[in-house]
Design a protein around this motif. Structure first.
Motif, PDB file in Angstrom:
ATOM      1  N   ILE A  46       0.496  -1.244   0.384  1.00 55.65           N
ATOM      2  CA  ILE A  46      -0.087  -0.210   0.254  1.00 55.65           C
ATOM      3  C   ILE A  46       0.654   1.618  -0.035  1.00 55.65           C
ATOM      4  O   ILE A  46       1.586   1.339   0.114  1.00 55.65           O
ATOM      5  N   ILE A  47       0.218   2.300  -1.078  1.00 51.56           N
ATOM      6  CA  ILE A  47       1.299   3.683  -0.487  1.00 51.56           C
ATOM      7  C   ILE A  47      -0.513   4.295   0.008  1.00 51.56           C
ATOM      8  O   ILE A  47      -1.200   4.300  -1.362  1.00 51.56           O
ATOM      9  N   PHE A  48      -0.083   4.836   0.660  1.00 49.54           N
ATOM     10  CA  PHE A  48      -0.685   5.964   1.565  1.00 49.54           C
ATOM     11  C   PHE A  48      -1.247   7.570   0.259  1.00 49.54           C
ATOM     12  O   PHE A  48       0.759   7.873   0.454  1.00 49.54           O
ATOM     13  N   VAL A  49      -1.717   7.873   0.291  1.00 50.99           N
ATOM     14  CA  VAL A  49      -2.505   9.275  -0.640  1.00 50.99           C
ATOM     15  C   VAL A  49      -2.478  10.569   0.154  1.00 50.99           C
ATOM     16  O   VAL A  49      -3.886  10.046   0.975  1.00 50.99           O
ATOM     17  N   THR A  50      -2.754  11.682  -0.150  1.00 49.78           N
ATOM     18  CA  THR A  50      -3.398  12.789   0.544  1.00 49.78           C
ATOM     19  C   THR A  50      -4.305  12.996  -1.125  1.00 49.78           C
ATOM     20  O   THR A  50      -3.931  13.694  -1.812  1.00 49.78           O
ATOM     21  N   ALA A  51      -5.582  12.422  -1.301  1.00 47.09           N
ATOM     22  CA  ALA A  51      -7.001  12.570  -1.958  1.00 47.09           C
ATOM     23  C   ALA A  51      -7.675  13.890  -2.155  1.00 47.09           C
ATOM     24  O   ALA A  51      -7.066  15.392  -1.036  1.00 47.09           O
ATOM     25  N   LYS A  52      -8.356  14.256  -2.753  1.00 48.78           N
ATOM     26  CA  LYS A  52      -8.983  14.923  -2.815  1.00 48.78           C
ATOM     27  C   LYS A  52     -10.504  15.533  -1.428  1.00 48.78           C
ATOM     28  O   LYS A  52     -10.392  14.544  -1.116  1.00 48.78           O
ATOM     29  N   GLY A  53     -10.311  16.926  -0.995  1.00 49.94           N
ATOM     30  CA  GLY A  53     -10.166  16.491   0.452  1.00 49.94           C
ATOM     31  C   GLY A  53     -10.088  17.182   1.541  1.00 49.94           C
ATOM     32  O   GLY A  53     -10.096  17.292   2.679  1.00 49.94           O
ATOM     33  N   GLY A  54      -8.054  16.474   1.092  1.00 49.75           N
ATOM     34  CA  GLY A  54      -7.712  15.699   2.257  1.00 49.75           C
ATOM     35  C   GLY A  54      -8.043  14.955   2.746  1.00 49.75           C
ATOM     36  O   GLY A  54      -6.708  14.496   3.707  1.00 49.75           O
TER      37      GLY A  54
END
Length: 383
Positions: free
Chosen positions: A247-255
């Motif tokens: 898994i790679i964690f990302v900060t998506a739209k809306g935080g």
């Protein structure tokens, strides 16, 4: 008289035979039934089986979203609005919150100050009526803004007022709510990008990017293998990369922090860029987070000639084309359902995923390595 509605196994979801055939097969429409906030019943046709790739479970997901929007709109309404809380108060409160949460809103605030501040900043939210919003919308159009830019500006304002409502800073309805029976309507821009690459084009573009910039090439392949947005890639730090769990964690739209499942090839690709836990994988030259794509990508596109002769922006190749290609290849494979594609794309709404419905042949099976398999055959071995 039209064909009768036929119940599916999902409550409130029906089908109806249409008077046309697609590839020799009888076409049928999907209809959902629901009640609005005032209790008025509605039947809404949301797509067709062959033409739109609609299926009963997808129609049920659309109906669930409609019902959720109705519930949330009713929950936020109140007969006792605060009389003096202004639009500017809401924007400033949201700005403090967003910056504290690490959200990037500089562009939103700049757009607000340019297009909305003079007309709305000092206006109490209770005084914001559709006529005012229509005048603001007309003024933005007259200034040369596209419908998509207008939508983004109003969406930012709506988020700010929703934040004030959720925090009890303002008690009352959101005048920018776009409920189905509301008076305020956002423009409906017809500029959703539809271009995606075939494997040969993807290979040629990545090779051109590699000649221009090694890091930009890695970001492009990362997006193509995972469907990540460029803004998400910009924010990845070492602690976000969890190879053990894939898994790679990302900060998506809306935080929102979201997990993105990745293949071993992806972790091999980015391994040289993983440094300390809090170090960005792809920082700007200053070490700070990147704010733009730079020149390497558009020059690589020019090198390959992918936009040569293309005048309509929805058909032009941009970095976001990698994400569209990821989704399009998955859809064309016939090995993912519409709901599985929604999860892989991390779309908030199934309606966002439906743009790919026409590419899905119809048979279903679980898969996550489809894009990687295509690339592994198309790309030369990595040294």
């Amino acid at each position: 008289m039209g064909a009768p509605f036929v119940k599916t196994k999902y409550p409130g979801v029906y089908t109806r035979v249409l008077n046309r055939r697609i590839d020799g097969q009888q076409e049928r429409a999907y209809i959902v039934w629901y009640k609005d906030a005032e209790g008025k019943p509605h039947y809404k046709t949301i797509g067709t089986h062959y033409g739109d790739g609609m299926r009963p479970q997808t129609a049920n997901a659309v109906r669930d979203e409609i019902l959720r929007e109705i519930r949330e709109g009713a929950k936020r309404s109140s007969p006792e609005p605060a009389p003096d809380y202004t639009v500017g108060d809401a924007v400033e409160a949201y700005s403090v919150y967003a910056r504290g949460e690490g959200k990037y809103i500089d562009r939103d605030m700049s757009a607000y100050n340019t297009s909305l501040r003079s007309a709305l900043h000092a206006v109490p939210i209770t005084a914001v009526v559709p006529a005012i919003l229509s005048r603001v919308k007309i003024a933005m159009r007259d200034s040369g803004l596209s419908d998509q830019s207008i939508v983004h500006r109003f969406a930012f304002l709506r988020r700010a007022i929703n934040y004030a409502i959720d925090g009890r800073l303002y008690v009352g309805p959101n005048p920018l709510s776009t409920r189905r029976n509301g008076q305020f309507k956002l423009p409906e821009p017809q500029n959703a990008r539809v271009r995606y690459l075939d494997p040969d084009q993807a290979t040629a573009l990545l090779a051109a990017m590699k000649r221009r910039s090694q890091s930009m090439y890695v970001m492009g392949e990362l997006s193509l293998r995972t469907g990540m947005r460029i803004t998400e890639i910009f924010g990845i730090v070492g602690a976000d990369v969890d190879r053990a769990s894939g898994i790679i964690f990302v900060t998506a739209k809306g935080g929102k922090r979201q997990p993105v499942h990745a293949s071993p090839a992806v972790f091999d690709l980015i391994a040289p860029y993983v440094r300390g836990p809090q170090h960005l994988l792809f920082p700007a030259r200053t070490g700070a987070r990147r704010k733009g794509i730079g020149n390497a990508f558009p020059r690589a596109v020019d090198d390959v000639g992918l936009n040569r002769g293309v005048t309509d922006s929805i058909h032009k190749v941009t970095f976001h084309t990698f994400r569209h290609t990821f989704a399009s290849w998955l859809a064309q494979s016939g090995k993912v359902t519409m709901l599985e594609l929604k999860e892989l794309m991390r779309h908030e709404s199934i309606r966002m995923t439906l743009r790919y419905a026409h590419l899905i042949p119809g048979h279903q099976a679980n898969s996550l390595s489809i894009v990687s398999d295509l690339l592994d055959h198309a790309l030369p071995p990595r040294p």
